[in-house]
Design a protein around this motif. Sequence first.
Motif, PDB file in Angstrom:
ATOM      1  N   ALA A  84       0.681  -1.417   0.286  1.00  0.00           N
ATOM      2  CA  ALA A  84      -0.099  -0.266   0.343  1.00  0.00           C
ATOM      3  C   ALA A  84       0.631   1.598   0.245  1.00  0.00           C
ATOM      4  N   LEU A  85       1.873   0.780   0.546  1.00  0.00           N
ATOM      5  CA  LEU A  85       2.752   2.646   0.862  1.00  0.00           C
ATOM      6  C   LEU A  85       3.199   2.659  -0.728  1.00  0.00           C
ATOM      7  N   GLU A  86       3.792   1.430  -1.418  1.00  0.00           N
ATOM      8  CA  GLU A  86       4.016   2.184  -2.457  1.00  0.00           C
ATOM      9  C   GLU A  86       3.483   2.372  -3.791  1.00  0.00           C
ATOM     10  N   LEU A  87       1.925   1.632  -3.120  1.00  0.00           N
ATOM     11  CA  LEU A  87       1.425   2.392  -3.774  1.00  0.00           C
ATOM     12  C   LEU A  87       0.612   4.000  -4.054  1.00  0.00           C
ATOM     13  N   VAL A  88       0.477   4.457  -2.334  1.00  0.00           N
ATOM     14  CA  VAL A  88       0.638   6.372  -2.551  1.00  0.00           C
ATOM     15  C   VAL A  88       1.375   6.483  -3.263  1.00  0.00           C
ATOM     16  N   ALA A  89       2.457   5.990  -3.288  1.00  0.00           N
ATOM     17  CA  ALA A  89       3.948   7.158  -4.167  1.00  0.00           C
ATOM     18  C   ALA A  89       3.512   6.676  -5.770  1.00  0.00           C
ATOM     19  N   MET A  90       2.626   5.917  -6.254  1.00  0.00           N
ATOM     20  CA  MET A  90       2.165   6.238  -7.399  1.00  0.00           C
ATOM     21  C   MET A  90       0.871   6.418  -8.313  1.00  0.00           C
ATOM     22  N   ASP A  91       0.394   6.829  -6.809  1.00  0.00           N
ATOM     23  CA  ASP A  91      -1.423   7.854  -6.888  1.00  0.00           C
ATOM     24  C   ASP A  91      -0.508   9.180  -7.108  1.00  0.00           C
ATOM     25  N   MET A  92       0.243   9.464  -6.157  1.00  0.00           N
ATOM     26  CA  MET A  92       0.353  10.624  -5.950  1.00  0.00           C
ATOM     27  C   MET A  92       0.703  11.455  -6.741  1.00  0.00           C
ATOM     28  N   LYS A  93       2.389  10.321  -8.016  1.00  0.00           N
ATOM     29  CA  LYS A  93       2.826  10.720  -8.880  1.00  0.00           C
ATOM     30  C   LYS A  93       1.669  10.972 -10.432  1.00  0.00           C
ATOM     31  N   LEU A 128      -6.230   7.940 -14.382  1.00  0.00           N
ATOM     32  CA  LEU A 128      -7.486   6.440 -14.570  1.00  0.00           C
ATOM     33  C   LEU A 128      -6.960   5.295 -13.707  1.00  0.00           C
ATOM     34  N   THR A 129      -8.075   4.871 -13.193  1.00  0.00           N
ATOM     35  CA  THR A 129      -8.326   3.816 -12.571  1.00  0.00           C
ATOM     36  C   THR A 129      -8.001   2.667 -14.048  1.00  0.00           C
ATOM     37  N   THR A 130      -7.595   1.818 -14.632  1.00  0.00           N
ATOM     38  CA  THR A 130      -7.174   1.023 -15.437  1.00  0.00           C
ATOM     39  C   THR A 130      -6.788  -0.815 -15.376  1.00  0.00           C
ATOM     40  N   LEU A 131      -8.088  -1.441 -16.140  1.00  0.00           N
ATOM     41  CA  LEU A 131      -8.063  -2.593 -16.255  1.00  0.00           C
ATOM     42  C   LEU A 131      -6.713  -3.215 -17.438  1.00  0.00           C
ATOM     43  N   PHE A 132      -5.704  -3.971 -17.309  1.00  0.00           N
ATOM     44  CA  PHE A 132      -4.700  -4.187 -18.500  1.00  0.00           C
ATOM     45  C   PHE A 132      -4.802  -5.607 -18.276  1.00  0.00           C
ATOM     46  N   ILE A 133      -5.495  -6.029 -19.533  1.00  0.00           N
ATOM     47  CA  ILE A 133      -5.788  -8.398 -19.727  1.00  0.00           C
ATOM     48  C   ILE A 133      -4.044  -8.706 -20.501  1.00  0.00           C
ATOM     49  N   ILE A 143      -4.627  -7.081 -14.445  1.00  0.00           N
ATOM     50  CA  ILE A 143      -3.278  -6.469 -13.565  1.00  0.00           C
ATOM     51  C   ILE A 143      -4.432  -4.807 -13.868  1.00  0.00           C
ATOM     52  N   LEU A 144      -4.739  -4.479 -12.250  1.00  0.00           N
ATOM     53  CA  LEU A 144      -5.939  -2.997 -12.140  1.00  0.00           C
ATOM     54  C   LEU A 144      -4.818  -2.109 -11.831  1.00  0.00           C
ATOM     55  N   GLY A 145      -4.187  -1.274 -13.026  1.00  0.00           N
ATOM     56  CA  GLY A 145      -3.158  -0.090 -12.726  1.00  0.00           C
ATOM     57  C   GLY A 145      -3.607   1.159 -13.142  1.00  0.00           C
ATOM     58  N   GLY A 146      -2.629   1.822 -12.507  1.00  0.00           N
ATOM     59  CA  GLY A 146      -3.154   3.419 -12.304  1.00  0.00           C
ATOM     60  C   GLY A 146      -3.577   3.833 -11.341  1.00  0.00           C
ATOM     61  N   LEU A 147      -4.753   4.382 -11.070  1.00  0.00           N
ATOM     62  CA  LEU A 147      -4.826   4.834  -9.536  1.00  0.00           C
ATOM     63  C   LEU A 147      -5.329   4.364  -8.800  1.00  0.00           C
ATOM     64  N   ILE A 148      -4.755   3.896  -7.875  1.00  0.00           N
ATOM     65  CA  ILE A 148      -5.145   2.304  -7.317  1.00  0.00           C
ATOM     66  C   ILE A 148      -5.577   3.055  -5.375  1.00  0.00           C
ATOM     67  N   LEU A 149      -4.990   3.734  -5.034  1.00  0.00           N
ATOM     68  CA  LEU A 149      -6.217   4.047  -4.038  1.00  0.00           C
ATOM     69  C   LEU A 149      -7.191   4.125  -3.196  1.00  0.00           C
ATOM     70  N   ARG A 162       6.180  -0.135 -19.098  1.00  0.00           N
ATOM     71  CA  ARG A 162       5.742  -0.991 -17.073  1.00  0.00           C
ATOM     72  C   ARG A 162       4.192  -0.944 -17.168  1.00  0.00           C
ATOM     73  N   ILE A 163       4.297  -2.075 -16.168  1.00  0.00           N
ATOM     74  CA  ILE A 163       2.678  -1.608 -15.242  1.00  0.00           C
ATOM     75  C   ILE A 163       2.879  -1.791 -14.244  1.00  0.00           C
ATOM     76  N   VAL A 164       2.374  -1.573 -12.985  1.00  0.00           N
ATOM     77  CA  VAL A 164       2.507  -1.694 -11.927  1.00  0.00           C
ATOM     78  C   VAL A 164       0.912  -2.164 -11.249  1.00  0.00           C
ATOM     79  N   GLY A 165       0.456  -2.847 -11.231  1.00  0.00           N
ATOM     80  CA  GLY A 165      -1.232  -2.751 -10.018  1.00  0.00           C
ATOM     81  C   GLY A 165      -1.479  -3.943  -8.981  1.00  0.00           C
ATOM     82  N   LEU A 166      -2.224  -4.038  -8.777  1.00  0.00           N
ATOM     83  CA  LEU A 166      -3.188  -5.327  -8.293  1.00  0.00           C
ATOM     84  C   LEU A 166      -3.273  -6.012  -9.177  1.00  0.00           C
ATOM     85  N   HIS A 167      -2.650  -7.067  -8.972  1.00  0.00           N
ATOM     86  CA  HIS A 167      -3.373  -7.975  -9.350  1.00  0.00           C
ATOM     87  C   HIS A 167      -4.430  -9.461  -9.419  1.00  0.00           C
ATOM     88  N   ILE A 168      -6.022  -9.067  -9.802  1.00  0.00           N
ATOM     89  CA  ILE A 168      -6.710  -9.405 -10.175  1.00  0.00           C
ATOM     90  C   ILE A 168      -7.189 -11.320 -10.128  1.00  0.00           C
TER      91      ILE A 168
END
Length: 1325
Positions: free
Chosen positions: A432-441, A1114-1119, A1246-1252, A1286-1292
């Motif tokens: 979660a800490l890592e995602l906060v930094a990405m959300d802020m950017k 945006l919060t984006t779903l990558f398949i 992968i659910l990427g982009g804005l996650i928080l 590069r894609i970073v996000g939550l694995h669904i």
Amino acid sequence: MAQGEDIGAGACQVQCAGPGCRCILSVPRGVLNFQCPQCKLPQALPPLLHPRGVDSSKLQLPCANCRCILNVPPSLRRFVCPQCRVELAVDPLKLAAYRSSLAHLNLLSGQTPGLLEGPAVGDALDPASAWGRLHVKEEVNEVALEVEQEEDEGGTAGETFTDYRPSKLSIGPLHPDPIVETSSLSAVQPPEPIYELKIAPEIDQSGTLSCLQLETIVYASQRHMYHLADSSRAGFFIGDGAGVGKGRTIAGLVWENWQQGRRKALWLSVGSDLKFDARRDLDDIGATCVEVHALNKLPYGKLDSKQVGVREGVLFLTYSSLIASSEKGKSRLQQLVTWCGSNFEGLLVFDECHKAKNLIPEAGGQATRTGEAVLELQTRLADARVVYCSATGASEPRNMGYMARLGLWGPGTDFPHFQAFLVALEKRGVGALELVAMDMKARGMYLCRTLSFKSAEFAIDEVPLEPNMKSIPLCLKKMYFTATQFWNELRTELMVALEAVQDRRPNQTQLWRLYWANHQRFFRHICMSAKVPAAVRLAKQALSESKCVVIGLQSTGEARTEEAVNRYGVELDDFVSGPRELLLKLVEDHYPLPTEPKTLQGIDDEIVKGESRKRPFSSVSNVPGRGRPRKAAAPVESDEDGDQDDETESDQESTEVDDDVKFCSVCSNEDATQPLVECSLCLRVAHTGCHAPPITEVPLSKRWYCLDCSKELSEIQQERRLFIAEQFQRYEAAKERRAKVMEVIRTLDLPNNPLDDIIDQLGGPDCVAEMTGRRGMLVRAANGKGVIYQARNTKDVTMEMINMHEKQQFMDGKKLVAVISEAASAGVSLQADRRALNQKRRVHITLELPWSADRAIQQFGRTHRSNQASAPQYRLLITNLGGERRFASIVAKRLETLGALTQGDRRAGAGQSLSAYNYDSGYGKKALATVYKSVLEQIEPPVPPPVKNDETDKDFYLFARAALLCVGIIRDAQGENLLTPSMFSFAGLCVILITSKSVLLLIRRDISAVLTVLPFELTASQFNPGTKASSKSMGRISEADLHDVGRFLNRVLGLEPEFQNRLFEFFVSVFDDLIQGARKEGQFDSGIVDIRASSIELQEEPKPVHKDPMSGALTTLFILKVDKGFTFEEASQLLDQSSREDDMSDNGFYQSKREWQGRTHCLLAVEKSGSVSHSFRIFRPASGEAAREMSLAELRTKYSKFPSLAQAKEGWLKDYTLSADQCMHGPKCKVGSICTVGRRIQQMNILGGLILPVWGAVEKVLSKQVRTSHRKLRVVRLETTNDSKRIVGLHIPNPAVSTVLSGLNGTHNKPATPETLALEYHPPS
């Protein structure tokens, strides 16, 4: 629960299964797992007594190993026992037999079958037999479990950093040095830039700001165009690493706002001398017209008045000035608010904003005044353009409390206040800490870049206890051993002294708090002194290689030095020993002494005064008789403390006649011819002639006593003298004992102050530039005999500028060694600057680990900055003492969360090597509790203790209990459970035991003859090693200490080195076992997991599922379609490259020794280069390289080498082909087609982009998944192989995709475009 207690209806009684313990226990209804209160043995309720209807949705099955009853979902076939962590599998046939046996037993007992009812299969089975037939080793596909664990852990870690260039701006020149960004942040794009920079033409022409700095100015100005939901202006966070050029970026922001007409700005920083750097940065970009005013040089009056004249410009102040106030009560904060005005829209810069941390302290702490003032200033200047600037702005989540303008919490967010935001982050872990930094950017409120560390070298050197330390005749190891003995004896002496103090009990809590605090400082000082020879050796080696040296430490020992100078004078025989002065001050100031008695002189007066208060009297200096005045023979002094009412009562009792007449108490006559005298005690009046014997000389000035009172007074005085003498003797004896203890301290061989020692060994102050906070220093005398204390500054250099002067000496090459402390850890540049004369490569030696990551990063950033000719070499020195991991542990914990929060990657703090020392965590606390309970023999440890050849586990626990007793962790132990003949040879321990009657029993060797030992006789039974000890007599460990890892690591520093390392090794072994168990259960929070595959491709266009209303992020779903396969050709090529000429290595293709469903699994094992423990890298056909390595012993136990390459190829190709469309469990996998364990080709969502904003909804959906590994939120990172995206996000997980999308459907918005963003950004005219 013991029998006889009221536990309600439905309870059953069982007999404890513990050996030797057969007590009857009453188990409440619904309780399946319990612990015997007497023998502490964890147990489970037998299946026969298992209540029906506990959980109608799950099966209640016993573990094959620990017999614990587990609630197992019907569809789950493979799992791990949460109690013993053994891997289990459910066989359908045996499960049916087990259920049939229970149904048959229920039928015989007349009970309803309930959940386990079903058709009987064959004859009824014995329950114990059915229980025992669920064997793990016969049913579990071990290879599938290994692969599943490897998939949960992720692939091998890729590059932590990637090269950085602004992605959406193309203005300004390139930065002079390579800049990188963490891979996680690089996967997130900032919003579209729409702000038009007014200073752009001027900067393009001058080239004084790089493209990175201009990008920051654009996004900060763009962010300042917004207002948050509470009407305050949105803020921006500059998280660039040390040396990137944050100061010049701030200067650019000041210049941009100046051009926009906002002529007032506030610039807060950590030191007043940084005002000169601010002035330099403004001049460099051409803002020479902007004045910089130092607030500490200005009066407390109105700043824009005619007398002061500060109407515009930059007001530069420190955080200390912000909380300052005058003697008249005027505050600087109010002065600033008045100067800015109520409608202030200018710049408010919090440079080095980590100084405002601890606004939200730990439990029991208090908020700092600095943090409160920073928050109040933002509240009162609601429209100010706030900029937070620091490389260490949030060393952990709670330190973000003052960043109220980021809009992460408060109105309009998912978190109503900061506490809710903090709880959510701490609950969700490092990911979660890592995602906060990405959300802020992604929202355009944060940028973080750092200088590339590719050219820098970072190494941890473990320093052994060295025998040849300067001015220490003994080996340091022996000196350390002696110090541990002395501290134990000192604790004994203090406890004896406390018992001797009867009339005045000192504050024992305060005494022991001071004792343990000084205990920690003492051994920390010893550890640092042990590294001095290594630091000097590395420094001299670097100087011989034409390099220069920077040595970083935290404590300078100034307080101890000043105490020694005040005690002995400015001329000393040798440098001051910090540990010795610390001990002397502790004993001198806090040794328990009885109340100091008064001297014998004046005792009589005190007694008379006390007796006189009991017997009030009147003055007879003018005794009237028969109505006429009469001269008194003996004037009697009146007691000023006498009460007038008491005097009147005394007079009325003494005579029945007129108060003005005095009669002789002997003759009862009033003879005016004879003088009267009055006793000072009994107040009886008598003629001088009537008194027996007659009074020949009338006392004029002294008190007079009658014969009876004189005898009584003499007896009282004699008793008082004896009492005072006894008190005085006790006091003098205590002082003498204290003096002897201090004398022993002076004779101890202890090391000198490391700072003075280093400077002296490297050439003295003429060769070493010192940048610390101390005012004076000890230098070697000119004749070489002794040392002299002198001030650091000279007539030409003031104390305020001494650090700047020393820095310039170093940068000019006049001094090639620099020593820095916290005083120089912010804002000082010591890199190999191309503009400086000294451009030699820096070797940065960290002699002492800082207490926080903030200070560590600040120190590391002093020598690694922009515009440098070469990158530094970092050498971190740690002794081989297990207890010193305490300090590395603290820094590791902070660096991990620091890297996660401010750089988007937990591994980016200062290298990955320090994370191995992070024991101050949840797993560390659990491991410590396990160690303590094992030592007290309350539980069986998960790993065996590190015993010697001739030692048993019991012996180790015995020594460990004695050691923990010595350092105050075990309390209330009784002697017979700690004493064996070998006890007296163990480290010369001074064991202090306190029985229930609070009697001190001391058992120790006679190391020094100073401290007396109370008599203690031992019986033969107390020396019997076979005596069974009860848990109560072994002592107890308080709940506060049970999980306090910091206290444990602090206290074990006071043990002798050999056993200290053994005890620490036991702790680490338990810690590693818990981590391994958590990994197997899928509960270990590893932060961002790298997905490595041979092919990663997008199957379809990304789908936006959510949009941030403010920034349009945006919060984006990558398949994606992921192929993790490793072909046989690639494997053969790798094997050929790693094969040796002798062909005798264990490298090669292996197959599993056991078969599952008629097939085996194969792998490639390649020995890791440089490995001394024979660990192997593992490659599998379906998943490529495994995340973990395998030992040679494990490899040979589970696998056998293929006899030929042809057979290896056949097996490899078979696994490779079958894994394309099925998992490792085969076509009959009970989980079904959704199982991906060992599947080579699989779909990944992968659910990427804005996650928080969507985190909570996703977490709720995943918590309902059947498979344990699917319930955990995993943050993954990958890069597509076809277009390197590069894609970073939550694995669904695949089964949860549709449910997650349904949950987010309500927040789905139309994707934002640059045109709509521009309309949203610009306020209406």
